[in-house]
Design an enzyme around this catalytic site. Structure first.
Site, mmCIF file in Angstrom:
data_model
loop_
_atom_site.group_PDB
_atom_site.id
_atom_site.type_symbol
_atom_site.label_atom_id
_atom_site.label_comp_id
_atom_site.label_asym_id
_atom_site.label_seq_id
_atom_site.Cartn_x
_atom_site.Cartn_y
_atom_site.Cartn_z
ATOM 1 N N LYS A 58 0.755 -1.146 -0.081
ATOM 2 C CA LYS A 58 0.011 0.105 -0.065
ATOM 3 C C LYS A 58 0.960 1.259 0.058
ATOM 4 O O LYS A 58 0.480 2.193 -0.831
ATOM 5 C CB LYS A 58 -0.833 0.113 1.384
ATOM 6 C CG LYS A 58 -2.028 -0.922 1.298
ATOM 7 C CD LYS A 58 -2.765 -1.309 2.579
ATOM 8 C CE LYS A 58 -3.893 -2.508 2.563
ATOM 9 N NZ LYS A 58 -4.198 -2.824 3.717
ATOM 10 N N GLN A 102 -4.096 -1.326 10.278
ATOM 11 C CA GLN A 102 -3.854 -2.581 9.853
ATOM 12 C C GLN A 102 -4.436 -3.676 10.514
ATOM 13 O O GLN A 102 -4.083 -3.909 11.852
ATOM 14 C CB GLN A 102 -2.383 -2.791 9.049
ATOM 15 C CG GLN A 102 -2.256 -4.451 8.381
ATOM 16 C CD GLN A 102 -2.807 -4.204 7.153
ATOM 17 O OE1 GLN A 102 -2.800 -3.130 6.417
ATOM 18 N NE2 GLN A 102 -3.432 -5.352 6.796
ATOM 19 N N ASP A 125 -10.772 2.762 5.040
ATOM 20 C CA ASP A 125 -11.188 1.583 4.980
ATOM 21 C C ASP A 125 -12.470 1.074 4.880
ATOM 22 O O ASP A 125 -12.994 -0.148 4.724
ATOM 23 C CB ASP A 125 -10.429 0.662 6.207
ATOM 24 C CG ASP A 125 -9.147 -0.035 5.647
ATOM 25 O OD1 ASP A 125 -8.836 -0.086 4.631
ATOM 26 O OD2 ASP A 125 -8.138 -0.084 6.800
#
Ligand code: NAD
Length: 298
Positions: A58, A102, A125
């Site tokens: 990412k 994460q 997200d």
């Protein structure tokens, strides 16, 4: 062994991601003209190898696009309060438009509570309850990257789900459930008749045999084979399962949820693993980041 016919029906996720990438690059130019550089903050707790790989991919994509990144890598013994403090620092950082925590987080952390601390407008997200609610109601909000990418794959490969019988295997909060919401909504990329299968589904084949489109997101190898599908079905294989492979430098290879060799002849289109859904997940996260910074897409 793949034939030429097979290669024509294999959906190239990398190519689709490239198309979207160039749309993002155009929007980044527009933002630059407004003196805006999108910024993504990444919080990676501990040293899980798979999480490390995902974060590296990412951040590399951010670098390539000119999206600024900041990261924080606390040890796996971090407390709930310390994690909330880190999130709050990025919440109040004007250079940061998107925050990514994460997953998975260590056992001592209440994951839902931590994710709810991210400002909804920086929740690229799409995991914050406000965004989950908005997406479920069809009222905007950040769509999680993987479901958004799957819909892009369907639309851009000429497999509009409108009016189709569609089966999703897997009901997770990040893939199956948001897909169920999006694909049943009266919207572009929606309008399908959707069945959501899960671990309590008694006869998976009963559902998959009637499906025009199957999205397999169970995290379980070979969950779907030729005996379970009808001729001409479109298959999206979300699974990213590591299986041991001593011939690989890493010692493993990535396989999907679908028994690819078994289904490929019957399917009219299918995503491979790797090179199918994966590239879309990363690019759609970048797109959310650009949207968070004020960018817009048609
Ligand atoms: P998860 O474990 O959170 O959820 C899996 C779901 O599948 C569960 O709801 C469970 O009910 C269902 N399930 C499991 N086994 C089943 C079975 N035998 N029959 C019916 N249903 C079953 O997983 P997730 O986070 O949704 O991810 C699913 C898979 O997709 C994993 O392999 C993951 O690595 C992969 N994934 C890939 C990407 C990508 O970018 N390529 C992104 C996210 C997830």
């Amino acid at each position: 062994m793949q034939s030429d016919d097979d290669s024509m029906k294999i959906i190239n996720g990398k190519e689709i991601a490239k198309e979207i990438r160039s749309e993002i690059e155009n929007e980044l130019v527009n933002l630059k003209n407004r003196n805006i550089t999108p910024g993504l903050a990444v919080i990676l707790v501990g040293d899980d190898p798979a999480s490390n790989t995902y974060v590296r991919m990412k951040q590399k994509m951010c670098e390539e696009l000119g999206i600024k990144t900041k990261d924080s890598r606390p040890g796996s013994d971090i407390s709930q309060e310390e994690l909330h403090l880190l999130i709050e620092q990025f919440n109040s950082d004007d250079e940061i438009h998107g925050i990514l925590v994460q997953l998975p987080l260590p056992d001592q952390i209440d994951e839902k509570l931590a994710l709810s601390k991210v400002l909804p407008e920086k929740d690229v997200d799409g995991f914050h309850p406000v965004n989950v609610g908005k997406v479920t109601l069809g009222e905007g909000g950040f769509i999680p990257a993987t479901p958004a990418g799957i819909i892009e794959i369907l639309m851009r490969s000429g497999n509009d789900p409108a009016g189709k019988n569609l089966v999703i295997i897997g009901r997770s909060r990040i893939v199956g459930r948001p897909l169920l919401n999006l694909l049943t909504q009266k919207r572009k990329g929606g309008n399908a008749t959707v069945t959501l299968c899960h671990t309590a589904t008694e006869d998976l084949s009963f559902h998959t045999l009637n499906a025009d489109i199957i999205i397999a997101a169970a995290g379980s190898v070979n969950i779907l084979d030729a005996s379970m599908i009808k001729e001409g079905v479109v298959i999206i294989d979300v699974g990213a399962n590591r299986v041991e492979d001593p011939t690989k430098k890493s010692g493993y290879r990535l396989v999907g949820d679908v028994d690819f060799d078994s289904v490929v002849d019957k399917a009219s289109a299918i995503t491979p693993v790797p090179g199918g859904v994966g590239p879309l997940t990363i690019i759609m996260l970048m797109k959310n980041c650009v949207i968070a910074a004020g960018g817009s897409f048609n």
